[in-house]
Design a protein around this motif. Sequence first.
Motif, short mmCIF file in Angstrom:
data_model
loop_
_atom_site.label_atom_id
_atom_site.label_comp_id
_atom_site.label_asym_id
_atom_site.label_seq_id
_atom_site.Cartn_x
_atom_site.Cartn_y
_atom_site.Cartn_z
N ASP A 1 41.53 56.00 47.84
CA ASP A 1 42.65 56.32 48.71
C ASP A 1 42.25 57.34 49.79
OD1 ASP A 1 45.46 56.30 49.41
OD2 ASP A 1 45.53 58.32 48.56
N ASN A 2 42.49 56.99 51.02
CA ASN A 2 42.22 57.86 52.19
C ASN A 2 40.74 58.23 52.36
OD1 ASN A 2 43.07 59.19 54.57
ND2 ASN A 2 43.06 61.17 53.53
N SER B 1 39.32 52.36 42.88
CA SER B 1 40.30 52.64 43.93
C SER B 1 39.82 53.81 44.78
CB SER B 1 41.70 52.86 43.35
OG SER B 1 41.84 54.15 42.86
#
Length: 134
Positions: A15-16, A13
């Motif tokens: 994120d951002n 993962s």
Amino acid sequence: MPVDFSGTWNLTSNDNFEGYMLALGIDFATRKIAKMLKPQKVIKQDGDSFSIHTTSTFRDYLLQFKIGEEFEEDNKGLDNRKCKSLVTWDNDKLVCVQTGEKKNRGWTHWIEGDDLHLELHCENQVCKQIYKRA
Ligand code: VLP
């Protein structure tokens, strides 16, 4: 027993990452490619000596350092800005401060359960990545 980051880790993962890349001034075309990548990290930890090899189908980045010893980092193939980097322990977290042109630049690695976590920060942007053992 000190924490051992050694192993091969696959990104699961991210994120951002876009915000982090924008903060680093990565161009549009490179961002479009980079955000599709699923990088792998091969980490070797030997006492206070580390190597973190981040590999992908697009670019690779090799970082080698010793805890508590400041070094010059070239960020080659990333944003290519040189900085002075220092990695220290904060309890079981590996904390890197990257001093240079960009404010508030650095990263933190830690292990949570069986996962490797990485928080990358630059200016006001934070990217959070999770890796699982290959
Ligand atoms: C540049 C920003 C993507 C995006 C373009 C190229 C290498 C901690 C630390 C060890 C990092 C990785 C930083 C990624 C910045 C991307 C190419 C992606 C693959 O890792 O593990 O250096 O700082």
